[in-house]
Design a protein around this motif. Structure first.
Motif, short mmCIF file in Angstrom:
data_model
loop_
_atom_site.label_atom_id
_atom_site.label_comp_id
_atom_site.label_asym_id
_atom_site.label_seq_id
_atom_site.Cartn_x
_atom_site.Cartn_y
_atom_site.Cartn_z
N TYR A 196 33.04 -18.72 33.12
CA TYR A 196 32.10 -18.31 32.08
C TYR A 196 31.26 -17.10 32.48
N ASN A 197 31.19 -16.80 33.78
CA ASN A 197 30.41 -15.63 34.21
C ASN A 197 31.25 -14.66 35.05
N GLU A 198 32.58 -14.87 35.02
CA GLU A 198 33.47 -14.13 35.91
C GLU A 198 33.34 -12.62 35.75
N ASN A 199 33.30 -12.13 34.53
CA ASN A 199 33.25 -10.68 34.32
C ASN A 199 31.91 -10.08 34.72
N GLU A 200 30.82 -10.70 34.28
CA GLU A 200 29.50 -10.14 34.60
C GLU A 200 29.17 -10.29 36.08
N LYS A 201 29.61 -11.39 36.71
CA LYS A 201 29.30 -11.61 38.12
C LYS A 201 30.15 -10.71 39.01
N CYS A 202 31.28 -10.27 38.49
CA CYS A 202 32.18 -9.41 39.26
C CYS A 202 31.46 -8.13 39.72
N ASP A 203 30.73 -7.50 38.81
CA ASP A 203 30.04 -6.25 39.15
C ASP A 203 29.03 -6.48 40.28
N TRP A 204 28.32 -7.61 40.21
CA TRP A 204 27.32 -7.92 41.23
C TRP A 204 27.98 -8.15 42.59
N LEU A 205 29.09 -8.88 42.58
CA LEU A 205 29.79 -9.15 43.84
C LEU A 205 30.39 -7.87 44.43
N ILE A 206 30.88 -7.00 43.57
CA ILE A 206 31.40 -5.71 44.04
C ILE A 206 30.28 -4.92 44.72
N ALA A 207 29.09 -4.94 44.13
CA ALA A 207 27.95 -4.23 44.73
C ALA A 207 27.60 -4.82 46.10
N GLU A 208 27.67 -6.13 46.21
CA GLU A 208 27.41 -6.79 47.50
C GLU A 208 28.44 -6.37 48.54
N LEU A 209 29.68 -6.33 48.13
CA LEU A 209 30.76 -5.92 49.04
C LEU A 209 30.60 -4.46 49.46
N LEU A 210 30.27 -3.60 48.51
CA LEU A 210 30.10 -2.18 48.82
C LEU A 210 28.90 -1.94 49.74
N SER A 211 27.96 -2.87 49.72
CA SER A 211 26.79 -2.73 50.60
C SER A 211 27.11 -3.17 52.03
N GLY A 212 28.33 -3.69 52.23
CA GLY A 212 28.75 -4.07 53.58
C GLY A 212 28.85 -5.56 53.82
N LYS A 213 28.55 -6.37 52.80
CA LYS A 213 28.59 -7.83 52.99
C LYS A 213 30.03 -8.36 52.84
N ASN A 214 30.34 -9.35 53.65
CA ASN A 214 31.62 -10.05 53.52
C ASN A 214 31.43 -11.22 52.57
N VAL A 215 32.28 -11.31 51.57
CA VAL A 215 32.16 -12.34 50.55
C VAL A 215 33.39 -13.24 50.57
N ALA A 216 33.16 -14.55 50.58
CA ALA A 216 34.26 -15.52 50.50
C ALA A 216 34.25 -16.17 49.13
N VAL A 217 35.40 -16.31 48.52
CA VAL A 217 35.53 -16.96 47.22
C VAL A 217 36.27 -18.28 47.40
N ILE A 218 35.69 -19.35 46.87
CA ILE A 218 36.36 -20.65 46.90
C ILE A 218 36.34 -21.24 45.50
N SER A 219 37.31 -22.08 45.20
CA SER A 219 37.30 -22.81 43.93
C SER A 219 36.90 -24.25 44.23
N ASP A 220 36.81 -25.07 43.19
CA ASP A 220 36.41 -26.47 43.42
C ASP A 220 37.40 -27.18 44.33
N ALA A 221 38.66 -26.79 44.26
CA ALA A 221 39.69 -27.38 45.11
C ALA A 221 40.92 -26.49 45.09
N GLY A 222 41.58 -26.37 46.24
CA GLY A 222 42.81 -25.61 46.31
C GLY A 222 42.61 -24.12 46.46
N MET A 223 43.57 -23.36 45.96
CA MET A 223 43.61 -21.91 46.14
C MET A 223 42.89 -21.18 45.02
N PRO A 224 41.93 -20.31 45.34
CA PRO A 224 41.30 -19.50 44.29
C PRO A 224 42.34 -18.67 43.54
#
Length: 280
Positions: free
Chosen positions: A59-87
């Motif tokens: 429900y927030n995948e598109n809007e949150k994407c821009d924020w996460l990209i900004a975090e990554l571009l700032s040098g942060k390492n980001v891990a994505v997990i789903s509730d279970a299994g493979m993202p």
């Protein structure tokens, strides 16, 4: 330098399926993006992972994407997990991965458990060639398009389904595709793990007799190739050669290719088809 996006698989039930690499990656990441913090917190607590969390769901995948990209571009390492299994597999993540590729941000996967492949291997159905469909679309038009595409599909197909929709989905398969072998796999890797292999007709009776519980993976056998050939033969056997060739032309084949296809169906040469057309 930009950070790295890690797509980290988590257990589908049994916590012992969490890999050492996944634990280390989640501990070392600057941020973990998860579908539901309430679901992920017990898992992270179990492995003493204190990395900050942020919600990232459909429900927030598109809007949150821009924020996460900004975090990554700032040098942060980001891990994505789903509730279970493979993202990404029937879960959020593909939008973010695409955006990372466009921005030149490194993306890597920490592999692990996957419900679809686990069910396929346990089912005993043909695993040499298979396709993954996940959940059937909710929209009736889209659902029908999927079912139509599967009528001639000889490969094993993997679906996900919720227990309260299982009976309806099995009936839908039976009505659209006829009777086929199917494996009903539930609660994979958990205490009440069960795998039942039967025909679709038997599976419908089972779902009516026993109230389904737990998340299901439905592994559906492909169409019988010989039956498909017989069905195709029945569709043109009563046709004239001209109508048979016209049938392929209507599907977009050039005249010569249509004649070649008709000749193959009938087990004759292209010259025989040409001669028959002259005589009709």
């Amino acid at each position: 330098m930009a950070g790295i996006l890690y797509l980290v698989a988590t257990p589908i039930g049994n916590l012992e399926d969490m890999t050492f690499r996944a634990i280390r990656t989640l501990k070392e990441a600057d941020l973990i993006a998860c579908e539901d913090t309430r679901t992920s917190q017990p898992l992270l607590k179990h492995f003493d992972i204190g990395t900050p969390l942020t919600s990232y769901h459909k429900y927030n995948e598109n809007e949150k994407c821009d924020w996460l990209i900004a975090e990554l571009l700032s040098g942060k390492n980001v891990a994505v997990i789903s509730d279970a299994g493979m993202p990404v597999i029937s879960d959020p993540g593909s939008v973010l991965v695409k955006a990372c590729r466009e921005q030149g941000i490194e993306v890597t996967v920490i592999p692990g458990a996957n419900a679809g492949l686990t069910a396929l291997v346990m089912s005993g159905l043909d695993a040499r060639r298979f396709i993954f469909e996940g959940f059937l679309p909710g929209d009736n038009k889209e659902k029908q398009a999927v079912l139509d595409s599967l009528k001639g599909e000889t490969r094993t197909t993997i679906f996900y389904e919720a227990p309260h929709r299982l009976e309806k989905t099995l009936k839908t398969f039976y009505e659209a595709l006829g009777d086929r072998p199917v494996a009903l796999c539930r609660e994979l890797t958990k205490k009440f793990e069960t795998v039942r292999v039967m025909s679709l007709a038997e599976a419908i009776s089972f779902s009516q007799a026993e109230k389904p519980r737990g998340e299901y993976v439905v592994v559906l056998g492909g169409a019988d190739p010989e039956a498909l050939k017989a069905e195709a033969r029945a569709s043109w056997e009563e046709m004239s050669v001209a109508d048979h060739v016209a049938l392929y032309e209507a599907q977009g084949l050039e005249r010569k290719e249509a004649m070649k296809a008709a000749a193959k169906d009938r087990g004759v040469s292209k010259r025989d088809i040409y001669q028959a057309l002259l005589e009709e």
